[in-house]
Scaffold this motif. Structure first.
Motif, short mmCIF file in Angstrom:
data_model
loop_
_atom_site.label_atom_id
_atom_site.label_comp_id
_atom_site.label_asym_id
_atom_site.label_seq_id
_atom_site.Cartn_x
_atom_site.Cartn_y
_atom_site.Cartn_z
N GLY A 122 36.88 29.20 30.41
CA GLY A 122 37.87 29.24 31.38
C GLY A 122 39.12 29.89 31.13
O GLY A 122 40.15 29.74 31.78
N LEU A 123 39.11 30.82 30.32
CA LEU A 123 40.27 31.62 29.93
C LEU A 123 40.50 32.43 31.21
O LEU A 123 39.79 32.97 31.66
N SER A 124 41.84 32.61 31.40
CA SER A 124 42.45 33.39 32.62
C SER A 124 42.82 34.74 32.27
O SER A 124 43.48 34.91 31.06
N THR A 125 42.64 35.63 33.01
CA THR A 125 42.82 37.15 32.76
C THR A 125 43.89 37.59 33.89
O THR A 125 44.23 38.54 34.15
N SER A 126 44.27 36.52 34.95
CA SER A 126 45.03 36.98 36.11
C SER A 126 46.52 36.99 36.03
O SER A 126 46.90 36.61 34.85
#
Length: 298
Positions: A122-126
């Motif tokens: 669930g790591l975000s890159t946004s």
């Protein structure tokens, strides 16, 4: 990554940045640069892999470079902890070659697998990026978690068979220097490296709240800490003079010199609580306790 109404690459990276800026005026410059990178690469795994590896190399060797000059030119000798042991340029070069080989053969494959594993958790890159407060408290937690992992795994690596088979390589230099922070066997790189990567991944898996930018800042700070603790220099302005629980170069330098005690990475509390400190005060305290036990036994 969707940019405006299109995911089509716009030629050069800077063309892509201009395209992103047209449709994302609400984002700051750093966020637009970030979005443009992922949009231009058209492959999130490749984009993250290249960015992660380049960041690691630039920070590691960039932070070690000043120490190379300081050692080679004989600067700041008054602050050298083991003043009679200055690494030669040949030692520095041999260390750099070994570390580079380790980076490309051991760390690069792990970095390449990081994005899919992190996305799964669930790591975000946004964008937008998380707030400074969110990044600060998460990084503080990572420091505590990494230090705990480092203390117990590092202490285990000093057990006879593990020391000879794995950890002895890192202790080739009894007077450490900045480049030697990651001078270690592949197995040790993976064991202790898990302390840097594992806590953020675990945090992300449990909370679902972590941005890769936070992860990057954490890794940069961790690299700074590791290189500085191996620098071999103690200054009046060193951080532990202001934060007594911080470890620092004087704490770790003794570990390399004596090959025992001071197992923690960032903080001193595990060594203090478990009586593995190697400092004049700790040695005095042990002698006093031993004397008390002897007098009671009589």
């Amino acid at each position: 990554m969707l940019v405006g109404n299109s995911t089509v690459s716009a030629g050069t990276y800077w063309n892509q940045f201009e395209e992103v800026s047209k449709y994302n005026a609400d984002l700051n410059v750093a966020e637009r640069l970030w979005v443009a990178w992922y949009a231009w690469m058209q492959n999130d795994v490749l984009a993250t892999g290249i960015m992660s590896f380049m960041m690691h190399e630039l920070v590691y060797f960039g932070r070690a470079l000043p120490w190379i000059f300081i050692d080679s030119l004989g600067l700041l000798k008054a602050y050298k902890i083991q003043g009679n042991k200055i690494p030669s340029l040949r030692e520095q070069w041999n260390c750099a070659k070994f570390v580079l080989l380790s980076h490309f053969t051991v760390e690069l494959p792990q970095i390449w697998l990081f994005h899919p594993m992190a996305q799964f958790c669930g790591l975000s890159t946004s964008v937008p990026f998380p707030s400074p407060w969110t990044m600060a408290y998460q990084i503080a937690i990572f420091f505590v978690m990494e230090d705990t992992w480092h203390y117990f795994s590092h202490r285990a690596l000093h057990w006879g068979p593990l020391y000879k088979a794995i950890h002895k390589i890192h202790h080739q230099y009894s007077a450490p220097f900045g480049l030697a922070a990651e001078y270690a066997s592949p197995i040790e790189v993976m064991i202790l490296g898990f302390g840097s990567v594992g806590p953020p991944i675990l945090w992300c898996a449990i909370t679902g709240n972590l941005h890769i930018l936070t992860m990057y800042i954490w890794i940069v700070l961790r690299l700074f800490q590791a290189i500085d603790s191996h620098s071999g220099y103690e200054f009046p302005w060193s951080l532990h003079h202001f934060l007594p629980f911080w470890a620092g170069a004087d704490h770790h330098d003794v570990h390399h010199e004596k090959f025992i005690g001071n197992y923690s990475s960032s903080f001193r509390w595990w060594d203090y609580l478990l009586d593995t400190e190697y400092t004049p005060d700790a040695l005095k305290r042990r002698r006093e306790n031993k004397g008390l036990k002897s007098s009671k036994a009589q």
